[in-house]
Each structure stands twice: as C-alpha cells, then as structure tokens.
Design an enzyme around this catalytic site. Structure first.
Site, mmCIF file in Angstrom:
data_model
loop_
_atom_site.group_PDB
_atom_site.id
_atom_site.type_symbol
_atom_site.label_atom_id
_atom_site.label_comp_id
_atom_site.label_asym_id
_atom_site.label_seq_id
_atom_site.Cartn_x
_atom_site.Cartn_y
_atom_site.Cartn_z
ATOM 1 N N CYS A 276 35.626 74.881 55.688
ATOM 2 C CA CYS A 276 36.495 73.827 55.149
ATOM 3 C C CYS A 276 36.585 73.857 53.626
ATOM 4 O O CYS A 276 37.279 73.026 53.034
ATOM 5 C CB CYS A 276 36.021 72.467 55.642
ATOM 6 N N HIS B 297 36.307 64.774 50.089
ATOM 7 C CA HIS B 297 36.409 65.543 51.332
ATOM 8 C C HIS B 297 36.517 64.541 52.498
ATOM 9 O O HIS B 297 37.328 64.727 53.388
ATOM 10 C CB HIS B 297 35.187 66.442 51.466
ATOM 11 N N GLU C 221 28.447 62.523 50.341
ATOM 12 C CA GLU C 221 29.461 62.484 49.281
ATOM 13 C C GLU C 221 29.302 61.251 48.396
ATOM 14 O O GLU C 221 29.454 61.324 47.172
ATOM 15 C CB GLU C 221 30.848 62.512 49.925
ATOM 16 N N LYS D 41 42.081 62.078 54.782
ATOM 17 C CA LYS D 41 41.948 62.638 56.140
ATOM 18 C C LYS D 41 42.219 61.602 57.222
ATOM 19 O O LYS D 41 42.486 61.954 58.369
ATOM 20 C CB LYS D 41 40.555 63.253 56.317
ATOM 21 N N HIS E 123 41.865 66.513 59.559
ATOM 22 C CA HIS E 123 41.115 67.531 58.823
ATOM 23 C C HIS E 123 41.768 68.892 59.075
ATOM 24 O O HIS E 123 41.687 69.428 60.177
ATOM 25 C CB HIS E 123 39.660 67.525 59.286
ATOM 26 N N PHE F 10 31.151 74.177 55.938
ATOM 27 C CA PHE F 10 29.967 74.682 56.643
ATOM 28 C C PHE F 10 29.276 75.732 55.770
ATOM 29 O O PHE F 10 29.947 76.543 55.103
ATOM 30 C CB PHE F 10 30.395 75.373 57.934
#
Lengths: 328, 412
Positions: free
Chosen positions: B168, B299, B310, B331, B336, B395
């Site tokens: 991502c 994110h 975050e 998102k 996503h 990831f």
C-alpha cells in the site's frame, strides 16, 4: 565538493547458464531451442519447515546473500542497522507468491488463503523481511519495471545517497521462476528465437557514500559511480551524447569512457547464445566489473553499464574502475 | 542543479466517478454505501463489500475519451487487452495530460512511474494456462510493470519509465522516483500515479487477516472495524516548474518533498516511529517546520492497528507545535486502493489544499478522541496554511510522506 557514491561490495547467485553450448542441453528445462535455467533451491528446501513461517524462497536467499555481502564489504549487522541503510529490489517478474495466491484461491477457495501466506504475497516481501531481520530503517522499495528493474533500483539507491536520505543502500536484482511465473516463462518457449535462454538469478550490490566508506577505511580501489541516467532504444546522436555526458561525471570527458557493456537483452538481436537474467542483468554486469574488471589491464577505466527493456526504455550508469592488480 | 517540481494535471477514475471534478464532488458529498463487486462472487467471503469501479463503464468512457482526444494527444492504438490491463490508468492519464495542456511533442520527452498492487495480467494468464489455453494473448502484459509499458506506448513517452509494487506504499515509491527524475533534470515531465483493478486474491487475503469491515470503512471512528477495498486509477502530471511556466501552464500545486522510511518491525503491524521519521524527513527536505502544515491526509485505513499507530506518529511530529493540522482519511469515501491509494490521496490532498477545506469524513460518525481536529460533521474544516501532507503505509513496515504547497500569493 559533492560526495561520490562507490560500489563497496557485490555478490551473485546465478543459475547455470552463461553462454550456452551449441547443444544447449545444460539448462534446467529445455523447450525446443529455448532454455529456462533455475537456481539451486535445495538449501531453502532443506530448511523449509523451520523457515516456512517467515520466509519465501526469495526472501530466504536474499537474507543469506546479505550476510555474504556484509562479509565482502567488511561491515557488521550492527553497522547497517538503523535509518542510514536503505534496501531496494528490482525484478521483471517480481515474486511468484503474489500470483500463486490467485491459483490457490481457484484451487482451494477462501480456505486456501491464510493470513501468513497473504502477508508474504507482496512484491516487497523479500526486502521487507530482510529489513526486519537486519534492522534496516532507511527507504525500502520494490521495483518491478521490466528488464531494467535492477538498474532502476540502482538509480533509486543512488538518488537516496546523493540526496542524503541514507549513507548506504543494498540493491538487489532477482528473477524467481516459481509457479506460476515458471509456467509462463516456459510457455513463452514456443515463440522464442532460436538459442534464447532465460535464467533465475539474484545479484546484490552495496552502494555507499564514499566518505562513509573512507571513515571505516574501505573506500580505496572501489568502483565509483560517476552518474546514472535513463534513455531509450533507438535514441539519436544527441541523446546518446547527453547520456554519455550525464554518466561521465564532473571530472571526466565523455571520450574517456573506455568501454561499453550492455545488458544481455541488447545482445540478443545479434544472435548470441547468452542467457538473459532479465531484471537482474544490469546489476550482474556491475558485479562482474567489481570482481573481475578487464583482466590484465592496469589503470583507470570508465565503463558504461546499461539495461534495456523490450519496451524500449533504458537505464545507463557510468562506473569508474581503478584496477590496482594486474589480474583478479 | 535541482529544479522546483509542480503538479500541472490530475486525473481520477474510481467507484462511479470519472474525472477530477466528479471526484471532488464525491469527496464533498461523502460515500455511497459499498456494494458487492461485479468482478467476482464475493458472497463466499466473510466481508462481502467493496468500493469497486465498474470496469465496463470505465472502458466505455475510455473509448469515448480516445475518440474525443486521441488524435489531439497523438495517442497510439489501444487494444482490449490494454484496456483490461491499464484502462483505469489510461483514462486518468488522458484527463491529467489534457488538463496539463501537453502536446504530443512534449509527451515525447516525458516519462512515467506507475504504482500497482500486483499489476499485469498474470492472474488471467494463470487461468488461461490452467484451462489449457497457451495463447500469446496476454503474454506481453503479464508482468507487474505492464501498466507503465502500456502508458509509455500509447502516449509515446520516451522519458524515464519505472513501476513500483510495494503493497500500500507503492504510490509513494512511484512518486519518489518521478519527483527525483524531474528535480534532477532527467525529464521535464513525468506521469505518475497508480493503476489497480480489484483482485479476488487480495479480497480473500484481507478477509483472512480479518482486516475488512463488513459494513463501511470508518477511519478514526471508535466503532471502526477495518478497511474496505477500492480500485481505480489516479495520475498526476508533475513537471519542472521552469518548463511549465515557459509553456504558459498554470501549476496546481508545488510538490515540495517526498520521503520514505521503514519500521523494521513487523510485516503487517505498523510501528509509529517509522512513519514519524518519514514525516520528519519530508519536512526537513522541504525546509519546513511542522506548524506550517495545515492538513494531513492520513493513510487511515480504519483498522485498529493502523489508526492507532498513525495517531501516535502524528502526535510525535505535530504535538509540540503551537498549531496542529486538521487530519483526515479519505478512505471512508474511496475505499482502500492498495497500491494506488497514495496516488488518489495525493490528488485529494491537492484538491483540499486548493479549496482551503479538508474533505468531510462522512462515514466517521463517532470520532475517537485524538488531539487533532477530524473534519467530521459539525467541525470547522478550514485549512489554515498553504501546506498539506499525504501519508502512506504499507505491509512490511513501509512508510511514505509527501508534501504539497501552494504559494502565499501568485497564480496557482
């Protein structure tokens, strides 16, 4: 004065291949005149049960090779851990695990997809697993840009060091023909030109800021990268001159570039029987330069190392090698 | 010599939205409820919904765009296979190039850098192999970097070409590469962004991780239960400012810096200090203090571990300042987009900065108590400075941070 970037170490695992004999029967798999060569993965298979939880075939080899690279560079794990070391990979096909997920889903349904396998099914898994194992905290990326991927990765690493985002970077080029990528590679056999061969490989180079290497007494005699740029196949004379000027660096005239090496892709058209390491090819040329530059010739040489893709894009690096010994 | 990098064009395809104007409206109106994707049977999974794009509607729009603009832009022939591989990216790129006002001659010296999650058509090819079809139909486009190749060929680009697949965080990798190519003078113009089609294997994987909300994506909501997958394409034209000014183009924003870092901690669980380092490095590279940032597009996946990490990272970077930025995640509206998430969020960030207002988080009903203003119902969404940041995590502990800036005054 701007600090230079040196290649402080390199290592490579390549499938048996190289220039193939006329019969071409040494390859791992032969489809007519097309050969696909595979690396020896027996070590991974032996350790597979113990390592299964945290490694794929590619990430396992990558970590093993980092140990060799560190030994060659005279670095320890402690010295590379932290934000000053970056890691980047380049591969034409990336990790087969990404595509194997699709096949598992087709074969076994949702129960065939488990969380651990899925977490390993990204093209960046090998570099990420390695970053975790070695404590690397600098930039970390996976490039998947066709046959130029390894050289693109080198370009990124060079950017990061010259832009002072890190002091050193491990650059990896690899090709992994596990299923289902392997089936695809083999299926292409039918349409391949006579004598063509492709091979699995993993090649690794360590780029380092010259002053950082000097501080630990490891910069002498190491190849210096004098510049990297991109180009395209079929470029006119002006573009070729721009490339040579860009890779010559500040201290050298373009006519001092004494030799030219190209990625195997560029040689295929003239009918050689060399094997193609795809995204790992350009880096392999650099590893060769580091380990055996023109045998028997002393003094300074300036090489241009490049990779070209079938799509027509290219990456060129200028590398200045000082040959201290008459032969390596 | 380093050059100033500006954005001169943007294009978006996602959900039922085609075009930046429609995307801006989607962000303003908030998210329609997610639904079952048409591309596969999601009924056999625990979480069944996605914010998926309709591929046939996008292909129809692409054909229309090719008829309308193909000749003017000097575009090459587009096959059905090209559309299946890179259709969203192509459609977004046509919009971005048109907005930037680039001519076929200018495109020759441009490059492209494309992010993707898995990329290419290997999945389809694998199906074809399993069904005994060994035809060459897909062979050229199976590799993960295929979308970039398609864009290169269709637009006649001769500049730098690269493709990034880093989960991502892929888009921030692609942006970092493109930014450096323009900044270092390797190319005057780069097309940069992401192209991703929803993929059943990813849908299955995130279900296996129990990372998907069955209902809707609610970032920074006390009731959040996870992410919802989306797909689409998002392309920005970035350009050497001097080149843009010389041809009379009006920049939309300046791309001030981009930074990358790694947690070195866990494959799926983020560690806050990695993201903090990326944000700090981005600020340092842009020669900015934290309190000049007026808005952060997070994110914000809507998973517990992401949003918590975050929030801690944001506090570490912005907690000491006299003023704090508004923070949000888009998102909840877009879903996503995985590898393409950073690209569409970069566009959302530029749109927000130019509007002077953070997009409303309509799916976040019960915001959690974090020390930042979330632009939910009833909150003042005004962005009080000319600087905004967009962050991505991936990831493997990958982090990226991107900073955009509008000038204090001028013609942006």
């Amino acid at each position: 004065m701007k600090d230079s970037v040196i290649v402080s170490a390199a290592c490579a695992d390549v499938a048996p291949g190289g220039p193939l004999p006329a019969t071409g029967q040494t390859a791992g798999a032969t489809f007519g005149s097309f050969n696909v060569n595979f690396l020896d993965h027996s070590e991974f298979e032996t350790h597979r049960k113990a390592e299964r939880g945290r490694h794929t075939k590619v990430s396992y080899r990558l970590c093993q090779m980092v140990d060799r690279l560190l030994a060659d560079a005279g670095l320890t794990r402690d010295q590379i851990s932290g934000p000053s070391t970056a890691l980047i990979s380049g591969s034409n096909y990336g990790c087969s695990q990404v595509f194997e997920m699709h096949r598992r889903l087709r074969k076994h349904g949702p129960r065939g997809i488990d969380a651990v396998r899925f977490a390993q099914a990204t093209h960046n898994y090998p570099v990420s697993a390695c970053a975790i194992e070695y404590g690397l905290m600098g930039p970390c990326l996976a490039v998947v840009s066709t046959e130029t991927a390894g050289m693109d990765a080198l370009h990124c690493a060079y950017d990061w060091i010259t832009d002072e985002r890190c002091d050193r970077a491990i650059v990896v080029g690899f090709e992994d023909f596990s299923s289902p990528t392997g089936e695809h590679v083999c299926a292409r056999a039918k349409d391949a030109p006579a004598g063509h061969a492709v091979s699995e490989a993993m090649v690794m180079v360590m780029l380092e800021r010259q002053s950082t290497a000097q501080a630990r007494g490891a910069a002498d005699g190491k190849p210096v990268i004098t510049g990297i740029t991109t180009t395209y196949s079929g470029a006119d004379a002006a573009e070729a001159e721009r490339v040579r000027s860009k890779i010559a660096g500040d201290a050298l005239d373009t006519d001092k570039i004494s030799s030219l090496t190209t990625h195997r892709m560029g040689q295929r058209a003239v009918g050689t029987k060399d094997t193609d390491y795809l995204g790992a090819g350009g880096l392999l040329e650099i590893a060769h330069l580091l380990n055996s530059p023109n045998k028997g010739q002393q003094g300074q040489q300036h090489w241009q190392v490049g990779a070209l893709s079938q799509g027509g894009s290219g990456v060129m690096a200028g590398i200045k090698v000082t040959q201290l010994e008459p032969a390596l | 010599m380093t050059r100033s990098v500006v954005v001169t064009g943007m294009g978006v395809v996602t959900r039922n939205v085609i075009g930046t104007r429609a995307f801006d409206q989607l962000l303003a109106d908030g998210s329609p409820a997610p639904g079952r994707p048409s591309q596969f049977d999601s009924g056999r999974f625990r979480a069944k919904n996605a914010y998926a794009t309709d591929p046939s509607a996008a292909n129809t729009a692409l054909r229309e765009a090719l008829l309308r603009k193909g000749k003017d832009l000097g575009l090459g022939n587009v096959t059905e296979t090209d559309m299946n591989c890179a259709g969203y990216g192509l459609l977004a790129a046509i919009e971005a190039v048109e907005q930037a006002g680039l001519t076929p001659e200018m495109l020759k010296s441009a490059g492209c850098s494309i992010a993707t999650t898995s990329g290419g058509m290997m999945d389809r090819y694998t199906d074809a192999l399993d069904e005994g079809d060994h035809s060459a139909q897909f062979q050229e486009l199976v590799t993960p970097g295929s979308a970039a190749l398609v864009l290169r060929r269709i637009f006649g680009l001769h500049g730098p070409l690269s493709s990034f697949s880093c989960a991502c965080a892929s888009s921030l990798g692609a942006v970092s590469y493109a930014f450096m190519r323009v900044r270092n003078g390797d190319a005057p113009v780069m097309l940069v962004g992401g192209n991703d089609r929803i993929r059943e294997a990813d849908f299955a994987g995130f279900n296996a991780l129990r990372a998907m909300d069955r209902d809707r994506c609610r970032p920074f909501d006390v009731d959040r239960r996870g992410m919802i997958i989306g797909d689409g394409g998002a392309i920005l034209v970035i350009e050497d400012e001097e080149h843009a000014r010389a041809r009379g183009a009006v920049p939309l924003a300046r791309m001030a810096s981009v930074a990358l870092s790694t947690d070195s901690h866990h494959i799926t669980c983020p560690k806050p200090d990695g993201l903090s380092r990326a944000m700090e490095q981005a600020l340092e590279r842009a020669e900015m203090k934290p309190d000049v940032v007026g808005y952060v597009n997070c994110h914000g996946t809507g998973t517990q571990i992401n949003d918590e990490a975050e929030a801690i990272a944001l506090e570490a970077v912005f907690g000491g300042g006299a003023t704090r930025p508004i923070v949000s995640s888009t998102k909840g509206t877009t879903g996503h987009l995985l590898g393409s998430a950073g690209a569409i969020e970069a566009i959302a960030t530029v749109l927000a900065l130019r509007a002077g207002e953070a997009p409303k988080m309509t799916s976040t009903i019960n915001p959690e108590d974090i020390p930042f203003t979330l632009p939910v119902e009833g909150e003042d969404r005004t962005i009080r400075t000319n600087v905004a940041m967009s962050n991505s995590l991936g990831f493997g502990g990958l982090n990226g941070s991107l900073i955009f800036q509008l000038p204090e005054t001028g013609d942006f």
